[in-house]
Structures are given as C-alpha cells and as structure tokens.
Design an enzyme around this catalytic site. Structure first.
Site, PDB file in Angstrom:
ATOM      1  N   ALA A 146      -1.863   6.398   1.246  1.00  0.00           N
ATOM      2  CA  ALA A 146      -2.494   5.838   2.449  1.00  0.00           C
ATOM      3  C   ALA A 146      -2.660   6.902   3.529  1.00  0.00           C
ATOM      4  CB  ALA A 146      -1.658   4.677   2.976  1.00  0.00           C
ATOM      5  N   ILE A 200       0.857  -1.179   0.000  1.00  0.00           N
ATOM      6  CA  ILE A 200       0.000   0.000   0.000  1.00  0.00           C
ATOM      7  C   ILE A 200       0.896   1.232   0.000  1.00  0.00           C
ATOM      8  CG2 ILE A 200      -1.596   1.331   1.437  1.00  0.00           C
ATOM      9  CD1 ILE A 200      -2.734  -1.309   2.386  1.00  0.00           C
ATOM     10  N   CYS A 201       0.666   2.134  -0.943  1.00  0.00           N
ATOM     11  CA  CYS A 201       1.489   3.335  -1.049  1.00  0.00           C
ATOM     12  C   CYS A 201       1.308   4.227   0.175  1.00  0.00           C
ATOM     13  CB  CYS A 201       1.109   4.120  -2.294  1.00  0.00           C
ATOM     14  SG  CYS A 201       1.839   5.758  -2.286  1.00  0.00           S
ATOM     15  N   ILE A 202       2.401   4.580   0.797  1.00  0.00           N
ATOM     16  CA  ILE A 202       2.310   5.344   2.047  1.00  0.00           C
ATOM     17  C   ILE A 202       1.748   6.751   1.842  1.00  0.00           C
ATOM     18  CG2 ILE A 202       4.723   6.161   1.984  1.00  0.00           C
ATOM     19  CD1 ILE A 202       4.623   5.717   5.125  1.00  0.00           C
TER      20      ILE A 202
END
Lengths: 137, 130, 102
Positions: free
Chosen positions: B82, B77-79
C-alpha cells in the site's frame, strides 16, 4: 488442525524478476512468514528460475537489485529452495548459473550446506501435492 | 469450512478482484466462513475510496465495502504494498506526513503477517491474481 | 489428497495451463476461469495437448467466464464440465488444497 500444529507452506515462484514486481514482493512475504515458525519451502519453476541467477546488475534500470536477499534466506531459516531441472534445461541454464545459496545447519555444528535442491518435474509435482498451503506469486 | 482469500491484482485492469468477489459471495451463500481477504501487489488499489467508475459499470470498492459490512468480513490491505502505491489510512497519513488518506470503509491496513496468519488459520487459501 | 488447480490465463498467451497440467496428480481437479477458459476450447492448436495432459484429471470451466467470452458450450473439449461460482467453492472445499497457477 490445532493451533500449535505446524503447516507446510510452499511459496511458488514462476515469474522472472524486474519485469514485474511479483518476485520481489513474494520474497517480502517469505521473510515475514519466517517469523511464524511454519514448515516453509520455496519452489522455483518456469521463469521463476531466473530469479536465482548470478550476476544481476540493475544499476542501468533504476530498479532495486534484490537478488542478494536470496542468499540471506538461510538467516531466516528458509533453507529449502527447490529448483526444477526441466525449467533450467528449457532456459539453457545449469546449477552453475545460479547463485551459491547456503545455510548454516544448527543441527550439524553449523556446517554450511546448499539451500538449492534441484528436483525433477515429477518430484516438484509430488512436493506440491504434500503441502497444506501453496502461495503463488 | 474457513476460506482465506488473496487478491493480487488491481480493480478494472484485471478481473481478479471481480472473481474473488464472486467467489466470496458464493462461499458465504453456502454457509462457509471467509476469515479474511488479503489484498496484495496491485490488489491494494481495490481499497481506495476515491475511485469514480462510470455509472454504468460495477463499483468494485463499494461492492467489497458493502459485503464486508453485511458479513463482517476482514478486508486487509498489505501495508508494504500500500505504501508503494499510495494507499493510506488516517493514522498512516499523519505518521508519514502526507496531506490526505484514501482508505475505504470496511478495509484496514496491516502487515504481511496477516497473510501468513490467514494461511495458518484458514482451511483453504485461494489466490486471485495474474 | 487431491488438489484443485486453477488457471486464469489464456494458454495462447502464457505457459500457466501447460505447466499446471505437467504437475498435476491423477485425480486432481483443474478449474479454468477468466481467460483460462480459452484453454477449454476444442479445435485449437492446443486442444490435443490439453486433452492428452489432462487425461487423468477432471477439467472444469467457469460458466460465467465461458459465457462472457462468447464461447458456445458446444465448442468446449469433451469431458470439460461447466461449474458456477458455487461449484468453484465446492471444488475448493472438496479437495485438500488449492494451487493457483498465476
């Protein structure tokens, strides 16, 4: 393909800015991707050409104006911004409506050169057909 | 062949995560490798463990978590995406002073560099979005 | 050197399919899935355009998405082949690159 081989990455932008987040988050990918020393280019076609227009002022919307970031791409060695002529024409735009985006060519005594390259639809199709990785947003 | 997968839309609102799931299952069944699934834009919302979909509907997050467990998939999941949308793992919640985390089993939060790295390493990169 | 193009949006809603078909190269493949399968229908205002622009490429539609939308396979444009998810995987594996027209 060996690890030290460079891949050709094309970031395809077909969406206008602000109405959705895609253009802004695409730009974030491009900036991070610049650290990976790949052969990077960006393509702007269809509504994507609206991302590059001059005079964007988001104050009244509360949104962040990220249009100045395109002018900083040269500092990240992202120097090839292909813009499709037909997409400009369809939207009543010319090159004059777009921001003046330049990079310093380190192989040419840091001369300032334009990053925007206007191409025909056929040239855009050929450009797409020579990529290793195409990321669309 | 090594596939890298990008999921750009949220669950239930858009079919993208369902299509990506079906594609990944089919690729694995054919003996291909799926080196990573990268969740970006609203796609990050697939990775919250707090969803409660109706019982007669598919359980999108649980499907992905189970598939990841079975095939040791790397679900990233892309920080940046996110953080905008309130997806946090335990470390990030602590670091940001938030009172809860919500990341589901089998998912991990990491940077956009993981997307580029996937593009470099995979033979084919396929994006499911809108 | 061929490309697999995917289109997942209805051509009645947005330009993705037409833009895709204006950028394909002879011998490429175009897979229509999700709402993109509406672009594979015959007898619509766009059918002739799709058939014309897609003349030099192989056009596929994802069977599960066609069925989900209640489209009878008899309503598909001539030359459109149905594939399942495994066929989608094969198309991606057997072409040089994938371009997703989002």
């Amino acid at each position: 393909m060996s690890d030290d081989e460079v891949k050709k990455f094309l970031y395809v932008n077909r969406k206008a800015p602000y109405g959705t987040i895609y253009a802004q988050e695409s730009l974030e990918v491009v900036l991070i991707g610049a650290a990976f020393d790949q052969d990077v280019a960006m393509a702007f076609l269809d509504d994507g050409v609206f991302q590059l227009t001059k005079g964007q002022d988001t104050k009244g919307t509360g949104l962040k104006n990220f249009s100045p970031t395109y002018r900083a791409l040269g500092d990240y060695e992202v120097t090839k911004l292909y813009v499709e002529q037909e997409s400009l024409d369809e939207r009543g735009l010319t090159l004059d409506d777009l921001q003046d985006i330049q990079y310093e060519d380190e192989d040419d005594d840091y001369a300032e050169k334009p990053s925007i390259i206007v191409v025909s639809r056929d040239q855009m199709a050929s450009l797409m057909a020579e990529q290793d990785v195409i990321l669309s947003f | 062949m090594k596939f890298g997968i990008v999921v750009n839309e949220g669950p239930y609102t858009h079919q993208a995560s369902d299509s990506a799931y079906n594609f990944v299952k089919a690729a694995l069944a054919k003996g291909h490798e799926v080196s990573r699934v990268f969740f970006y834009h609203d796609g990050v919302n697939v990775g919250t463990r707090l969803t409660i979909p109706p019982q007669d509907d598919r359980q999108i997050q649980e499907q992905w978590s189970a598939l990841a467990k079975e095939h040791e998939l790397d679900l990233v999941i892309c920080i940046a995406a996110a953080q905008r949308r309130g997806l946090l793992d335990e470390n990030e919640a602590k670091r940001q002073g938030k009172d809860a985390d919500n990341i589901a089993e089998g998912f991990r939060i990491s940077g956009l560099g993981q997307l580029i790295e996937m593009g470099i390493e995979a033979d084919r990169t396929i994006t499911f979005g809108d | 050197m061929a490309t697999l193009h995917t289109v997942n949006r209805s051509p009645f809603q947005d330009q993705a399919l037409l833009s895709c078909l204006r950028h394909v190269k002879k011998g490429d493949s175009v897979l229509l899935f999700e709402d993109g399968v509406y672009g594979a229908m015959s007898g619509t205002a766009l059918s002739d355009t799709v058939a014309e622009l897609g003349a030099d490429v192989s056009v596929y539609a994802l069977d599960a998405d066609v069925a989900a939308r209640g489209i009878d396979s008899a309503r598909l444009l001539e030359g459109v082949a149905l594939v399942d998810y495994a066929g989608f995987v094969d198309l991606a594996a057997n072409t040089e690159r994938t371009q997703n027209w989002l």
